[in-house]
Design a protein around this motif. Structure first.
Motif, mmCIF file in Angstrom:
data_model
loop_
_atom_site.group_PDB
_atom_site.id
_atom_site.type_symbol
_atom_site.label_atom_id
_atom_site.label_comp_id
_atom_site.label_asym_id
_atom_site.label_seq_id
_atom_site.Cartn_x
_atom_site.Cartn_y
_atom_site.Cartn_z
ATOM 1 N N UNK A 247 1.104 -1.413 -0.464
ATOM 2 C CA UNK A 247 0.213 -0.157 -0.031
ATOM 3 C C UNK A 247 0.990 1.611 -0.073
ATOM 4 N N UNK A 248 1.890 1.422 1.226
ATOM 5 C CA UNK A 248 2.505 2.460 0.446
ATOM 6 C C UNK A 248 2.926 3.003 -0.648
ATOM 7 N N UNK A 249 3.170 1.965 -0.927
ATOM 8 C CA UNK A 249 4.400 2.349 -2.541
ATOM 9 C C UNK A 249 3.301 2.496 -3.935
ATOM 10 N N UNK A 256 -1.242 9.818 -3.872
ATOM 11 C CA UNK A 256 -2.077 9.908 -2.192
ATOM 12 C C UNK A 256 -1.187 9.168 -1.533
ATOM 13 N N UNK A 257 -1.710 9.004 -0.165
ATOM 14 C CA UNK A 257 -1.122 8.904 1.303
ATOM 15 C C UNK A 257 -1.313 7.692 1.449
ATOM 16 N N UNK A 258 -1.137 7.049 2.208
ATOM 17 C CA UNK A 258 -2.078 5.579 2.725
ATOM 18 C C UNK A 258 -2.683 5.425 3.200
ATOM 19 N N UNK A 347 -8.546 -3.368 -5.512
ATOM 20 C CA UNK A 347 -8.610 -2.168 -6.595
ATOM 21 C C UNK A 347 -8.413 -0.526 -6.663
ATOM 22 N N UNK A 348 -8.251 -0.243 -5.574
ATOM 23 C CA UNK A 348 -7.975 1.094 -5.041
ATOM 24 C C UNK A 348 -6.457 1.434 -6.141
ATOM 25 N N UNK A 349 -5.788 0.173 -5.843
ATOM 26 C CA UNK A 349 -4.112 0.907 -5.359
ATOM 27 C C UNK A 349 -3.996 0.153 -7.485
#
Length: 394
Positions: A247-249, A256-258, A347-349
């Motif tokens: 998620x962070x990467x 975006x931020x995590x 999906x968000x990623x």
């Protein structure tokens, strides 16, 4: 989504590669010798191209044959499988009526086995697989598929411990209600603990709000379990999944931020209910953010009004001054509006590619209608309104 019976609130953004004769033995012997030497020279130079070709083929074979063999062997090697024996602990719930394939899909999603096909193949080779009973099992991550089948087929491995299942998208209040109903904990106990997020290991990115950070899954409720231990396990699982899905990467790649990424994932949970639609709605969100359009998501408004049971909001609800009201405030809301699961986080990623700016529920076909322009969206809304006038599905 907006109420198809109400005026459509979305504004039009208007955006814009032996043959030689014997000579006398005297004077021509040297010539014969010379020609013989020359003949030998031509023989060597004629061999050199052949040797070069052989060398080239040897190099090509050295490079490509192993690769070809890997490809061929990969075809016949069977589905992806872990070597086992695995490690860690995962609570798995087998429901009554589940098929072997659906079990395999669930185990794959939870990281217990490497692939559904490996589990299905292993079950086909184990006659006891048909005896797998519905119940709760504590398994390891990265088990060999054959070991996973054998474990589930042994009734002695079924746990009698009480469990609680937190569905994807659950809001904090709903989680408290669910845990209180399945355990001996009171809502007051659970509420007081959530007001002290430092005690349950909440990450700094949550900014003190546990909403969205209690991961949706099935948890065991042994007799000696404390509320702190349960909520800590939920928070730890969220952190584990964020690491697993990078998620962070991924959030950085989307600018975006995590925390913002988890917010987007939580919105997806409430806007549509088909996994294939999640990446498209994520793209709608990002397209609107890029254009400076308000998100106008009913899910964020319903989070404020605590509306449940339908996807619509009223004009009065949409007038709220809350920062979660994405009709009144541009950009993302301050944080998640529920606990996202793996599918919506993925999906968000990884949003779908497209220029969609609008969507509305397709009650007639059970899907979602997406549109790039406001006029196209109006046509979709009119279609939904017409269907809803004569159907109880809406």
């Amino acid at each position: 989504m907006t109420d198809p019976a109400a005026p459509v609130p979305f504004p039009d953004p208007e955006p814009g590669q032996p043959g030689q004769r014997r000579a006398d033995r005297g004077g021509r012997r040297a010539d014969r010798g010379g020609r013989r030497s020359a003949g030998r020279g031509r023989g060597r130079s004629g061999c050199l191209p052949i040797l070069a070709v052989i060398a080239v083929f040897a190099v090509l074979a050295w490079i490509f044959v192993p690769r070809a063999w890997d490809s061929v062997s990969g075809v016949f090697a069977g589905p992806e499988d872990f070597p086992g024996p695995g490690s860690g602990k995962v609570t798995v719930v087998i429901d009554s009526g589940q098929t072997i394939r659906s079990m395999g899909a669930e185990l794959t999603d939870q990281g217990v086995v490497a692939s559904t096909d490996a589990f299905v193949d292993a079950a086909a080779e184990n006659p006891k697989a048909q005896r797998i009973q519905a119940g709760t099992y504590v398994m390891k991550k990265e088990m060999a598929a054959a070991d996973a089948v054998a474990y589930l087929a042994d009734p002695g491995n079924m746990r009698a411990t009480r469990t609680v299942t937190i569905p994807e998208g659950s809001r904090l209040a709903q989680i408290v209600d669910t845990v209180a109903a399945k355990s001996d904990f009171t809502k007051a106990q659970l509420g007081r603990l959530l007001e002290q997020p430092g005690k349950i290991g909440l990450p700094a990115e949550a900014e003190g709000n546990p909403e969205g950070y209690l991961f949706p899954a099935t948890y065991e409720l042994p007799d000696d379990l404390t509320p702190k231990a349960l909520f800590s396990e939920m928070v730890a699982l969220t952190a584990s999944v964020e690491k697993e899905l990078q998620v962070p990467a991924g959030a950085r790649a989307l600018d975006l931020t995590p925390h913002e990424l988890m917010t987007v994932a939580s919105i997806l949970e409430h806007e549509v209910n088909r996994p294939q639609d999640y990446p498209k709605v994520a793209r709608v969100i990002y397209n609107r953010l890029d254009l400076g359009m308000p998100l106008q998501m009913d899910s964020t408004v319903a989070y404020v009004s605590q509306r449940e049971g339908d996807p619509w909001t009223t004009a009065e609800e949409r007038e709220s001054d809350s920062l979660y009201n994405t009709y009144q405030h541009q950009g993302l809301p301050p944080g998640p509006i529920g606990s996202p699961g793996r599918q919506t986080i993925r999906a968000a990623l990884h949003p779908a590619a497209g220029d969609w700016l609008y969507f509305v529920a397709d009650f007639e076909n059970g899907g979602t209608l997406f549109a790039e322009s406001y006029s196209e969206h109006q046509s979709n809304v009119a279609r939904v309104q017409e269907y809803c006038q004569t159907s109880d599905d809406c």
